[in-house]
Enzyme design. Structure first.
Site, PDB file in Angstrom:
ATOM      1  N   GLN A 532       0.569  -4.636   3.358  1.00  0.00           N
ATOM      2  CA  GLN A 532      -0.132  -4.226   2.154  1.00  0.00           C
ATOM      3  C   GLN A 532       0.758  -3.377   1.254  1.00  0.00           C
ATOM      4  OE1 GLN A 532      -2.926  -5.064   0.856  1.00  0.00           O
ATOM      5  NE2 GLN A 532      -3.026  -3.563  -0.800  1.00  0.00           N
ATOM      6  N   GLU A 533       1.546  -2.516   1.849  1.00  0.00           N
ATOM      7  CA  GLU A 533       2.344  -1.574   1.073  1.00  0.00           C
ATOM      8  C   GLU A 533       3.458  -2.251   0.286  1.00  0.00           C
ATOM      9  OE1 GLU A 533       2.302   1.436   0.230  1.00  0.00           O
ATOM     10  OE2 GLU A 533       0.909   2.475   1.537  1.00  0.00           O
TER      11      GLU A 533
END
Length: 681
Positions: A532-533
């Protein structure tokens, strides 16, 4: 101390824990070139036994910059500085450059206002079907719309008036309205995001007001939307059309206390401006806004009072104020904006009012109601009211999605998340076809120039119309070039051939696994967060300075380094993979401990900061179902972030463990407070 900031999007790499890695599927060897000797079978050579065609390598990011590459970068910089003389000097030297379509784009975009239509059309014909031509056409359409040259606009726009950008669609409706066509209904459906209006949509609203297709109620609605979305310019323009000084509308948005001090006014438009100011004030002082509304209540109509309470209810909901439910009841009967409808539903969820949850979702516009979140919650409302068949039908509608609400729907259906069986390996011939795709080739050159945004645009353009096998091959080409974010995003487009080695890869496992084991961390959760990051972009850097795979903020990295005894830490160390993973994983462990092992709170803390996560938890008066807590996180970015990380982690666990998983093991009850003192800043 702030937590690491979230990157714009998620992403993975190529080697998963299962035995079949991408390297095992396709050896990194020569690929037969297309020949006239017969069809290629399984990528192994001509079917008729003829000698193999000359071998070539898959398309690669160039290893070094050429002189033409440097000239192109100079041209791009000159275009960005509006230096037409410099652009026109450099452009002829790049006539045969692989990115010639972009050379023409940069050359023409500087002079669209004076360029002859035929010159632009010639460039579009020359580069038809390319991303650069698409971008040039979009910008030219905006220029034609600005000129009100609607004949040329409609000749060139085609389907973009239905599926193009918001402003192009507004110009499309403006062209029709200028001919006297009735477009008000279409305009109402389109005009819901004032910050993105620009000149096109502002002109459309003005035209519809002028020809009587938009009533005062339509303009009041636009003013209300602009106030809710903090869009000063659109609020000014709506006020002018309503016959109110634009400065008063600007004050209502920007300095609501000043606007409220003027009083509620005598006309309906002036009172709407007052209500906008009331809603803006409620974002900073809910108590002052409530006192002002009650003080002036008898001077407002029933509808205006309800609008005022709806504005306060929205602010109270975002603040997770205990009185939010009462405010929504006072707003009953007034039309609500999309944002207000969603927050009214979220407060009903927090209050356990399933009847109201169902009613508010059923009142949503069709497009909003179809969002997987509201499909799921409508199913839960039906289930709570004993309508099991209706609930099951809704859960089945989204259960095939490997997302947060798809996984929750699976759980409601008594099924679990499983990794699909391996797909047929990408063949050498399929990879060769992907390598020959002109858009993908241009994208690779852009990546070689470290122009990721332009590369992503070209890459995505090249994926249009691809079959599922072609998408898997393009994803493999991305892997070969260490473009793991493109690999993930490309593979996510398939609907039946689901390759989890591409969608949920686990790079740097030799570093991450012992780090996670040493800390007692679930590596599936760590990979879910990295995906996600940064989408596994090693040198990813956010707008606020977070760096690397785990998007660690410099201040956070320094603090964690001191805590774990990492000596001589400097900011540049965040770009080292091993250091980034070490610091990020240790920080994850710290927030997890601080929030009693609750992954929901720890994930929220990693994104928004532990102070905010503690505050959200502190507003609970009783334990809350984890999914409801996630749905009612006040920050939309953090809400989406937590959903994505937990869904990612569940998928990774299914891959790593090789057995079915339930997202409910992560989406657990959130208690009002923990027993541990804070170890975090």
């Amino acid at each position: 101390m702030p937590a690491p900031a979230a990157a714009a999007a998620p992403a993975p790499d190529a080697r998963t824990q299962n035995a079949r890695t991408p390297d095992a599927r396709i050896p990194d060897v020569r690929i037969p070139a297309p020949s006239n000797n017969g069809p290629v079978v399984n990528g192994n050579g001509p079917a008729n036994g003829s000698p193999p065609a000359p071998a070539v390598q898959p398309a690669r990011i160039p290893d070094a910059r050429s002189e033409d590459d440097n000239l192109f970068l100079q041209l791009r910089d000159a275009a960005r500085q509006n230096d037409a003389v410099r652009v026109n000097t450099l452009a002829p030297r790049l006539a045969n450059y692989p990115l010639a379509s972009h050379v023409d784009y940069y050359r023409l975009r500087l002079r669209l206002r004076e360029a002859a239509p035929e010159e632009v059309r010639e460039a579009l014909r020359r580069h038809e079907g390319s991303a650069a031509a698409d971008q040039l056409r979009a910008e030219w359409l905006l220029e034609l719309g600005r000129r009100r040259d609607f004949a040329a606009f409609e000749q060139e726009a085609g389907t973009l008036t239905q599926n193009g950008s918001l402003q192009i669609r507004c110009y499309g409706l403006l062209a029709r309205a200028s001919r006297g066509e009735a477009v008000a209904q279409e305009a109402r459906a389109l005009l819901g995001n004032p910050p993105a209006y620009g000149e096109a949509c502002a002109s459309l609203i003005a035209q519809l007001a002028q020809n009587g297709q938009f009533s005062q109620a339509d303009l009041l609605w636009q003013l209300r939307l602009a106030g809710e979305m903090n869009a000063t310019g659109p609020a000014r323009r709506a006020a002018v059309l309503l016959g109110v000084p634009e400065a008063r509308a600007a004050q209502a948005v920007d300095v609501p206390a000043v606007a409220m001090a003027r009083g509620i006014g005598a006309t309906r438009a002036e009172r709407e401006i007052y209500l906008v100011a009331l809603g803006r004030m409620a974002r900073t002082s809910l108590k002052l806004a409530m006192v002002a509304l009650e003080k002036n209540s008898d001077r407002l109509s029933n509808e205006e009072r309800a609008i005022g309470w709806a504005n306060l209810a929205l602010a109270a909901s975002i603040a997770q104020d205990q009185e939010a439910g009462d405010y929504w009841r006072r707003a009953n009967g007034v039309p609500l904006t999309n944002e207000q409808m969603q927050w009214k539903t979220r407060i009903a969820l927090r209050n356990g009012d399933w009847k109201l949850v169902r009613a508010t979702i059923e009142a949503m516009p069709a497009g909003l109601k179809a969002d997987p979140a509201w499909v799921y919650w409508l199913g839960r409302a039906h289930k709570a009211e004993g309508q099991s068949d209706a609930a099951r039908a809704l859960f089945e509608r989204i259960a095939a999605q490997s997302t947060f609400y798809g996984q929750l729907a699976l759980d409601e259906l008594g099924r679990m998340v499983t990794a699909p069986p391996p797909v047929a390996p990408v063949t050498v011939a399929e990879l060769a076809e992907a390598s020959a795709n002109p858009s993908l080739q241009r994208a690779l050159r852009f990546y070689g120039l470290r122009l990721r945004a332009e590369g992503n645009r070209e890459w995505n353009w090249g994926l249009r119309g691809m079959s599922e096998r072609q998408l898997l091959a393009a994803a493999e080409l991305a892997r070969r070039n260490e473009l793991l974010d493109r690999m993930v995003e490309t593979s996510l487009r398939t609907r039946t051939e689901l390759d989890y080695a591409q969608r949920f890869p686990a790079p740097h496992l030799d570093i991450l696994r012992p780090t996670a084991q040493g800390l007692g961390l679930d590596k599936a959760w760590v990979y879910g967060l990295i995906r996600q990051e940064s989408r596994f972009i090693q040198d990813a850097r956010s707008g606020v300075g977070a760096s690397g795979l785990m998007q660690v903020m410099p201040s956070t990295g320094k603090w964690v380094a001191a805590k774990i005894g990492l000596d001589n830490f400097v900011h540049d160390m965040l770009n080292d993979i091993r250091t980034n993973i070490t610091l990020g994983a240790n920080y994850m462990n710290m927030v997890l401990q601080n929030f009693d092992g609750n992954e929901i709170l720890a994930t929220a803390a990693y994104n928004a900061g532990p102070g905010r996560a503690r505050a959200w938890r502190g507003r609970l008066e009783a334990p809350m179902e984890g999914a409801i807590f996630v749905e009612t996180i006040p920050f939309s970015e953090t809400r989406s972030y937590v959903r994505n990380v937990l869904a990612n982690a569940t998928n990774y666990a299914a891959v790593f463990d090789g057995r079915p998983q339930s997202i409910r093991t992560r989406v657990t009850t959130v208690s009002p407070r923990g027993g541990n003192g804070s170890i975090l800043p």
